[in-house]
Design a protein around this motif. Structure first.
Motif, mmCIF file in Angstrom:
data_model
loop_
_atom_site.group_PDB
_atom_site.id
_atom_site.type_symbol
_atom_site.label_atom_id
_atom_site.label_comp_id
_atom_site.label_asym_id
_atom_site.label_seq_id
_atom_site.Cartn_x
_atom_site.Cartn_y
_atom_site.Cartn_z
ATOM 1 N N GLU A 18 -6.212 10.487 -5.321
ATOM 2 C CA GLU A 18 -6.450 9.376 -6.250
ATOM 3 C C GLU A 18 -7.227 8.320 -5.469
ATOM 4 N N ARG A 19 -8.514 8.222 -5.761
ATOM 5 C CA ARG A 19 -9.430 7.510 -4.867
ATOM 6 C C ARG A 19 -9.701 6.083 -5.300
ATOM 7 N N LYS A 20 -9.979 5.270 -4.261
ATOM 8 C CA LYS A 20 -10.401 3.887 -4.442
ATOM 9 C C LYS A 20 -11.876 3.787 -4.014
ATOM 10 N N PRO A 21 -12.570 2.735 -4.443
ATOM 11 C CA PRO A 21 -13.994 2.619 -4.107
ATOM 12 C C PRO A 21 -14.260 2.582 -2.602
ATOM 13 N N TYR A 22 -13.297 2.080 -1.817
ATOM 14 C CA TYR A 22 -13.539 1.946 -0.381
ATOM 15 C C TYR A 22 -13.230 3.218 0.404
ATOM 16 N N ASP A 23 -12.646 4.236 -0.224
ATOM 17 C CA ASP A 23 -12.205 5.411 0.531
ATOM 18 C C ASP A 23 -13.372 6.144 1.196
ATOM 19 N N LEU A 80 0.807 -1.212 0.000
ATOM 20 C CA LEU A 80 0.000 0.000 0.000
ATOM 21 C C LEU A 80 0.841 1.263 0.000
ATOM 22 N N SER A 112 -4.664 8.660 5.484
ATOM 23 C CA SER A 112 -5.189 7.770 4.445
ATOM 24 C C SER A 112 -6.348 6.970 5.017
#
Length: 366
Positions: free
Chosen positions: A131-136, A51, A100
């Motif tokens: 820069e985003r992820k679906p879980y953020d 990560l 984060s």
């Protein structure tokens, strides 16, 4: 006399590196200097390596470590999160330094260990990642709904936070927290080097590719040093440099930049360029001011408040190579580098820190 409080800050500290660790440590020092009883709960293992592709820790401290620092938290030991929260029940305020959404499960475990009535504030360096992820979003929503207050560093971030929680959201400008080694110039007559600097961790939202295209399009023939850790994209950047015909003008220095190397980088630069696509707050503007170096930045985040366009730096449009190329041309007009440098002023961050700590201590009260 102001009320003295027991404050626990949960976040990275030395041997972790970078802005988050520096901020946690400087915040602890400032609160302790104001008479509060402060402790830092830090990590022995903060993230899985996959990560965080960069180097997580350093061997020598940059700045003065905070003496009241424990390093017991471990992402691999969820049972320790609840115990850490239980150990913090005696605090008057628990501050969770949020860098984060990956930290959220551990912070939820800590909150579960706190007894009801122990105030907790989420100090969000970024409410949501650039820069985003679906879980953020669901993770941050879960956290911000469970704290008593939220502290952010810009009105834009406040709007994001208020979209995730009904808890009180406080805005405070982030003061300087990076240690500045000896060697800062602080302005004055300095030769024009026809050389620019891009400095810091390199991720897509920081717009290095935009800067390279602008450099190729500009009538200015300045050279550029890119110094910092690449979070991917190093080979692509090298290919872009070559395709733009910039191989003899661009020096790539990938990897973490030790504090001792920073003065030399700024001494060789006419300007620091921050071509970010998005931003919240950046310590790099304050760092440039310490070395008397003008800044060329985009109109995003806090840059328009930190950089006085046409006075001590220049502003341009984000994600726009033509706008940045025009700014480079403006910067290198005859006499402009000297004029802008002469107007750069060091900032007295004492009052900013006083206001920041006051905002933090009051954040849980609404």
């Amino acid at each position: 006399m102001a009320e003295k409080r027991r404050v626990a800050i949960v976040g990275p500290a030395f041997p972790y590196k970078g802005g988050g660790a520096h901020h946690t440590t400087e915040l602890a020092h400032r609160l302790a200097a104001a008479g509060h009883d402060v402790r830092i709960e830090s990590w022995r293992a903060q993230y899985p390596g996959f990560l965080y592709p960069g180097r997580q820790t350093i061997d020598e401290p940059e700045g003065e470590p905070f003496p009241g620092t424990a390093r017991d938290l471990d992402w691999r030991r969820p049972d320790g999160w609840w115990r850490a929260g239980r150990a913090l029940r005696s605090a008057d305020l628990v501050v969770l330094a949020v860098l984060s959404p990956v930290q959220v499960p551990a912070y939820l475990g800590i909150l579960a260990g706190l007894r009801r009535g122990t105030p907790a504030v989420a100090l969000c360096h970024n409410v949501l990642p650039h820069e985003r992820k679906p879980y953020d979003r669901p993770l941050m929503k879960a956290l911000l709904k469970r704290v008593d207050g939220v502290l952010v560093h810009s009105d834009e971030q406040a709007a994001l936070a208020r979209g995730l929680t009904g808890r009180p959201v406080t805005v405070a400008e982030m003061p300087a927290h990076f240690p500045t080694p000896a060697g800062g110039d602080g302005g004055g007559a300095v030769p024009v080097h026809e050389h620019l600097l891009f400095f810091g961790m390199i991720r897509p939202y920081k717009g290095l590719d935009v800067l390279l295209r602008a450099l190729a399009a500009s009538s200015a023939k300045a050279t550029l040093t890119v110094a910092g850790e690449f979070w991917g994209g190093l080979d692509e950047t090298r290919a872009l440099v070559a395709s733009l015909g910039l191989s003899d003008r661009v020096e790539l220095r990938p990897g973490y930049v030790p504090a001792a190397d920073v003065p030399g980088l700024f001494a060789a630069a006419d300007a620091l360029v921050l071509p970010y696509r998005t931003a919240t707050a950046s310590q790099n503007v304050w760092m440039a001011a310490e070395y008397g170096v003008p800044v060329i930045a985009t109109r995003v985040g806090g840059f328009p408040d930190q950089v006085r366009d046409g006075v001590d730096g220049l502003l341009c449009d984000p994600d726009d190579a033509a706008s940045l190329a025009a700014a480079l041309d403006r910067f290198y007009a005859p006499g402009e580098p000297e004029r802008l440098r002469a107007a750069v002023e060091r900032v007295d961050h004492g009052p900013l820190w006083d206001a920041y700590t006051a905002a933090l201590l009051g954040a849980a009260r609404g």
